[in-house]
Design a protein around this motif. Structure first.
Motif, PDB file in Angstrom:
ATOM      1  N   LEU A  24       0.806  -1.213   0.000  1.00  0.00           N
ATOM      2  CA  LEU A  24       0.000   0.000   0.000  1.00  0.00           C
ATOM      3  C   LEU A  24       0.843   1.269   0.000  1.00  0.00           C
ATOM      4  CD1 LEU A  24      -2.563  -1.150   2.718  1.00  0.00           C
ATOM      5  CD2 LEU A  24      -2.859  -1.212   0.235  1.00  0.00           C
ATOM      6  N   TYR A  25       1.834   1.347   0.897  1.00  0.00           N
ATOM      7  CA  TYR A  25       2.639   2.552   1.049  1.00  0.00           C
ATOM      8  C   TYR A  25       4.089   2.207   1.340  1.00  0.00           C
ATOM      9  CZ  TYR A  25      -1.823   4.880   2.177  1.00  0.00           C
ATOM     10  OH  TYR A  25      -3.101   5.355   2.161  1.00  0.00           O
ATOM     11  N   GLY A  33       6.605   1.813  17.940  1.00  0.00           N
ATOM     12  CA  GLY A  33       5.314   1.179  18.173  1.00  0.00           C
ATOM     13  C   GLY A  33       4.610   0.724  16.914  1.00  0.00           C
ATOM     14  N   ALA A  34       3.365   0.320  17.108  1.00  0.00           N
ATOM     15  CA  ALA A  34       2.532  -0.137  16.006  1.00  0.00           C
ATOM     16  C   ALA A  34       2.171   1.042  15.099  1.00  0.00           C
ATOM     17  CB  ALA A  34       1.257  -0.770  16.558  1.00  0.00           C
ATOM     18  N   LEU A  35       1.750   0.725  13.889  1.00  0.00           N
ATOM     19  CA  LEU A  35       1.352   1.749  12.933  1.00  0.00           C
ATOM     20  C   LEU A  35      -0.109   2.109  13.196  1.00  0.00           C
ATOM     21  CD1 LEU A  35       2.437   3.326  10.497  1.00  0.00           C
ATOM     22  CD2 LEU A  35       1.363   1.614   9.056  1.00  0.00           C
ATOM     23  N   VAL A  36      -0.334   3.264  13.810  1.00  0.00           N
ATOM     24  CA  VAL A  36      -1.670   3.711  14.179  1.00  0.00           C
ATOM     25  C   VAL A  36      -2.169   4.757  13.194  1.00  0.00           C
ATOM     26  CG1 VAL A  36      -3.017   4.840  15.997  1.00  0.00           C
ATOM     27  CG2 VAL A  36      -1.218   3.223  16.596  1.00  0.00           C
ATOM     28  N   LYS A  37      -1.254   5.610  12.732  1.00  0.00           N
ATOM     29  CA  LYS A  37      -1.613   6.679  11.798  1.00  0.00           C
ATOM     30  C   LYS A  37      -0.480   6.893  10.810  1.00  0.00           C
ATOM     31  CE  LYS A  37      -0.056   9.945  15.251  1.00  0.00           C
ATOM     32  NZ  LYS A  37      -0.034   9.101  16.417  1.00  0.00           N
ATOM     33  N   CYS A  38      -0.839   7.394   9.633  1.00  0.00           N
ATOM     34  CA  CYS A  38       0.141   7.757   8.612  1.00  0.00           C
ATOM     35  C   CYS A  38      -0.087   9.209   8.237  1.00  0.00           C
ATOM     36  CB  CYS A  38      -0.025   6.900   7.360  1.00  0.00           C
ATOM     37  SG  CYS A  38       0.595   5.244   7.483  1.00  0.00           S
ATOM     38  N   LYS A  74      -5.871   7.483   9.531  1.00  0.00           N
ATOM     39  CA  LYS A  74      -5.951   6.754  10.797  1.00  0.00           C
ATOM     40  C   LYS A  74      -6.237   5.293  10.454  1.00  0.00           C
ATOM     41  CE  LYS A  74      -7.252   6.744  15.310  1.00  0.00           C
ATOM     42  NZ  LYS A  74      -6.692   7.088  16.466  1.00  0.00           N
ATOM     43  N   MET A  75      -5.316   4.397  10.788  1.00  0.00           N
ATOM     44  CA  MET A  75      -5.420   2.995  10.416  1.00  0.00           C
ATOM     45  C   MET A  75      -6.473   2.262  11.248  1.00  0.00           C
ATOM     46  SD  MET A  75      -3.361   2.663   8.009  1.00  0.00           S
ATOM     47  CE  MET A  75      -2.243   3.819   7.291  1.00  0.00           C
ATOM     48  N   ILE A  76      -7.203   1.366  10.614  1.00  0.00           N
ATOM     49  CA  ILE A  76      -8.173   0.520  11.296  1.00  0.00           C
ATOM     50  C   ILE A  76      -7.407  -0.695  11.804  1.00  0.00           C
ATOM     51  CG2 ILE A  76     -10.260  -0.857  11.037  1.00  0.00           C
ATOM     52  CD1 ILE A  76     -11.043   1.070   8.738  1.00  0.00           C
ATOM     53  N   GLY A  77      -7.587  -1.030  13.078  1.00  0.00           N
ATOM     54  CA  GLY A  77      -6.832  -2.114  13.711  1.00  0.00           C
ATOM     55  C   GLY A  77      -6.948  -3.439  12.990  1.00  0.00           C
ATOM     56  N   GLY A  78      -5.816  -4.054  12.706  1.00  0.00           N
ATOM     57  CA  GLY A  78      -5.776  -5.378  12.100  1.00  0.00           C
ATOM     58  C   GLY A  78      -5.887  -5.397  10.585  1.00  0.00           C
ATOM     59  N   LYS A  79      -6.083  -4.260   9.948  1.00  0.00           N
ATOM     60  CA  LYS A  79      -6.243  -4.222   8.486  1.00  0.00           C
ATOM     61  C   LYS A  79      -4.914  -4.077   7.739  1.00  0.00           C
ATOM     62  CE  LYS A  79     -10.793  -4.114   8.483  1.00  0.00           C
ATOM     63  NZ  LYS A  79     -11.695  -4.937   7.730  1.00  0.00           N
ATOM     64  N   VAL A  80      -3.898  -3.540   8.406  1.00  0.00           N
ATOM     65  CA  VAL A  80      -2.597  -3.356   7.758  1.00  0.00           C
ATOM     66  C   VAL A  80      -1.496  -3.947   8.624  1.00  0.00           C
ATOM     67  CG1 VAL A  80      -3.255  -1.284   6.488  1.00  0.00           C
ATOM     68  CG2 VAL A  80      -2.238  -1.054   8.742  1.00  0.00           C
TER      69      VAL A  80
END
Length: 83
Positions: A24-25, A33-38, A74-80
């Motif tokens: 995707l990117y 940490g985890a990817l929460v936002k881009c 804003k990433m949706i949990g578990g989708k990426v």
């Protein structure tokens, strides 16, 4: 609240769809940490046709929003996932 740093971090990560493994990117990520936002200004390569929708499986993986006054996804949990 403070805006994100203008200077992009040196570390780049690849962001993939969890469902179909479509790339995707390429994103300049800061922190561990985890990817929460881009933040849009930190995306160096965009492989999507429509924002926030995976070109491989058509799943919505993020929401378009403003974070600290800066446009971001804003990433949706578990989708990426990232590598």
């Amino acid at each position: 609240m403070a805006k994100p740093n203008k200077k992009a971090p040196g570390r780049s990560v690849d962001v993939f769809c969890s469902g179909c493994n479509q790339k995707l990117y390429r994103y300049k990520k800061g922190g561990n940490g985890a990817l929460v936002k881009c933040f849009k200004e930190r995306i160096s390569e965009d492989y999507t046709v429509t924002p926030c929708i995976c070109p491989g499986c058509g799943v919505t993986f993020a929401r378009d929003t403003l974070i600290r006054g800066t446009p971001a996804f804003k990433m949706i949990g578990g989708k990426v996932r990232m590598k």
